[in-house]
Design an enzyme around this catalytic site. Sequence first.
Site, PDB file in Angstrom:
ATOM      1  N   ASP A  34       0.825  -1.213   0.000  1.00 46.78           N
ATOM      2  CA  ASP A  34       0.000   0.000   0.000  1.00 46.78           C
ATOM      3  C   ASP A  34       0.862   1.268   0.000  1.00 46.78           C
ATOM      4  O   ASP A  34       1.989   1.263   0.500  1.00 46.78           O
ATOM      5  CB  ASP A  34      -0.918  -0.018   1.235  1.00 46.78           C
ATOM      6  CG  ASP A  34      -2.074   0.954   1.080  1.00 46.78           C
ATOM      7  OD1 ASP A  34      -2.478   1.221  -0.062  1.00 46.78           O
ATOM      8  OD2 ASP A  34      -2.581   1.429   2.116  1.00 46.78           O
ATOM      9  N   HIS A  51       2.138   3.356  -9.066  1.00 46.11           N
ATOM     10  CA  HIS A  51       1.958   1.915  -9.313  1.00 46.11           C
ATOM     11  C   HIS A  51       3.143   1.357 -10.107  1.00 46.11           C
ATOM     12  O   HIS A  51       3.627   0.264  -9.826  1.00 46.11           O
ATOM     13  CB  HIS A  51       0.638   1.661 -10.045  1.00 46.11           C
ATOM     14  CG  HIS A  51      -0.573   2.062  -9.249  1.00 46.11           C
ATOM     15  ND1 HIS A  51      -0.733   1.709  -7.929  1.00 46.11           N
ATOM     16  CD2 HIS A  51      -1.664   2.797  -9.579  1.00 46.11           C
ATOM     17  CE1 HIS A  51      -1.887   2.209  -7.484  1.00 46.11           C
ATOM     18  NE2 HIS A  51      -2.467   2.875  -8.459  1.00 46.11           N
ATOM     19  N   LEU A 145       9.986 -20.826  -4.818  1.00 48.83           N
ATOM     20  CA  LEU A 145       9.038 -19.957  -4.107  1.00 48.83           C
ATOM     21  C   LEU A 145       7.621 -20.090  -4.674  1.00 48.83           C
ATOM     22  O   LEU A 145       7.418 -20.015  -5.880  1.00 48.83           O
ATOM     23  CB  LEU A 145       9.510 -18.505  -4.266  1.00 48.83           C
ATOM     24  CG  LEU A 145       8.584 -17.418  -3.695  1.00 48.83           C
ATOM     25  CD1 LEU A 145       8.590 -17.436  -2.175  1.00 48.83           C
ATOM     26  CD2 LEU A 145       9.000 -16.034  -4.206  1.00 48.83           C
TER      27      LEU A 145
HETATM   28  C1  IPE Z   1      -5.318  -2.724  -0.029  1.00 49.11           C
HETATM   29  O1  IPE Z   1      -5.086  -1.391  -0.146  1.00 49.11           O
HETATM   30  C2  IPE Z   1      -5.362  -3.348  -1.412  1.00 49.11           C
HETATM   31  C3  IPE Z   1      -4.099  -3.483  -2.103  1.00 49.11           C
HETATM   32  C4  IPE Z   1      -2.935  -3.160  -1.648  1.00 49.11           C
HETATM   33  C5  IPE Z   1      -4.205  -4.082  -3.416  1.00 49.11           C
HETATM   34  P1  IPE Z   1      -6.270  -0.325  -0.313  1.00 49.11           P
HETATM   35  O2  IPE Z   1      -5.620   0.991  -0.456  1.00 49.11           O
HETATM   36  O3  IPE Z   1      -7.188  -0.741  -1.386  1.00 49.11           O
HETATM   37  O4  IPE Z   1      -7.055  -0.457   1.086  1.00 49.11           O
HETATM   38  P2  IPE Z   1      -7.728   0.647   2.010  1.00 49.11           P
HETATM   39  O5  IPE Z   1      -8.771   1.343   1.181  1.00 49.11           O
HETATM   40  O6  IPE Z   1      -6.654   1.580   2.446  1.00 49.11           O
HETATM   41  O7  IPE Z   1      -8.309  -0.104   3.175  1.00 49.11           O
HETATM   42  C1  IPE Z   2      -1.758   0.164  -3.310  1.00 48.23           C
HETATM   43  O1  IPE Z   2      -1.492   1.522  -3.346  1.00 48.23           O
HETATM   44  C2  IPE Z   2      -1.895  -0.429  -4.681  1.00 48.23           C
HETATM   45  C3  IPE Z   2      -3.266  -0.818  -5.045  1.00 48.23           C
HETATM   46  C4  IPE Z   2      -4.332  -0.719  -4.307  1.00 48.23           C
HETATM   47  C5  IPE Z   2      -3.412  -1.385  -6.356  1.00 48.23           C
HETATM   48  P1  IPE Z   2      -2.681   2.572  -3.350  1.00 48.23           P
HETATM   49  O2  IPE Z   2      -3.081   2.852  -4.753  1.00 48.23           O
HETATM   50  O3  IPE Z   2      -3.780   2.122  -2.459  1.00 48.23           O
HETATM   51  O4  IPE Z   2      -1.944   3.836  -2.744  1.00 48.23           O
HETATM   52  P2  IPE Z   2      -2.504   4.820  -1.649  1.00 48.23           P
HETATM   53  O5  IPE Z   2      -2.924   4.001  -0.461  1.00 48.23           O
HETATM   54  O6  IPE Z   2      -3.659   5.542  -2.258  1.00 48.23           O
HETATM   55  O7  IPE Z   2      -1.364   5.719  -1.331  1.00 48.23           O
HETATM   56 MG    MG Z   3      -4.160   2.350  -0.463  1.00 49.97          MG
END
Ligand code: IPE
Ligand code: IPE
Ligand code: MG
Length: 257
Positions: A34, A51, A145
């Site tokens: 995240d 990303h 793995l």
């Molecule tokens: C969890 O992160 C999902 C992924 C890393 C793919 P999100 O950004 O979607 O989750 P919340 O909204 O912070 O709970």
């Molecule tokens: C996690 O990073 C990746 C996915 C959910 C695909 P985010 O896109 O949730 O990044 P933040 O949390 O908004 O910074």
């Molecule tokens: Mg996120």
Amino acid sequence: MRLKLNKLLGRGEKKEYPVPPAQKLPGHIAFIMDGNGRWAKQRGLPRSAGHSAGTEALREIIRTCSDIGISSMSIYAFSTENWARPADEVQALMKLINRYFLSEIDELDEKGVRITIMGDVDAFEEEQRSVLLRAMERTKNNQGLKLNIALNYGGRAEIVKAAQELARACAKGEMSPDQIDMDALSGHMYTAGQGDVDLLIRTGGDERISNFMLWQSWYTEIIFEPCYWPDYNRQTLLKNLNQFAARDRRFGKVKEK
Ligand code: IPE
Ligand code: IPE
Ligand code: MG
């Protein structure tokens, strides 16, 4: 270009940490990757750039887990809830996932990585679905793995899927409801045959599970690592593995002295 950008900006933890002894390593590590969006925002870049940078971190972490002999690694790449993001972000993510598989599959296969997609792949477009299914098929006999990639994944949806499969087997008379136990449910998760999650690492600073591997993380050790995912590197992982190695896991019991 992406690589250059990362080099220019420098990525993450600089201090060096040792690899803990093998018996102190987790058998199964899960990552909630995240913070990509915030990483990009901090630099005045579009979320999709976050990303992209996240895939560089992922490459380094998969390599490290494979090299130090981790048995299973699960990564949260796209949740069932992430479809609700703006259409252009979802589209950029889909493109990136596709590109990632095409560019990484040779090296992963060479390293003996076995890929499992966790999640409902039927939601993906035909071309993308076939890329995912081919990656699983190509690596299914690999002995290194075990890499579980959560795509269109939800922890609750996975438990519902397992319950439905068991209910169907009962309805067909293949098993009785009394035979439904924890092992039976584990056997119908995407991670069937692999151990439960020993260590869950969430980057980005938020301290929640967000519907990831609810069944498999019953006694999981959790580390909330404040750095954004694109800044997570081999040394951050080694730091987290040393934190894990120092933890006292009791599984509800009283520790014998
Ligand atoms: C969890 O992160 C999902 C992924 C890393 C793919 P999100 O950004 O979607 O989750 P919340 O909204 O912070 O709970
Ligand atoms: C996690 O990073 C990746 C996915 C959910 C695909 P985010 O896109 O949730 O990044 P933040 O949390 O908004 O910074
Ligand atoms: Mg996120």
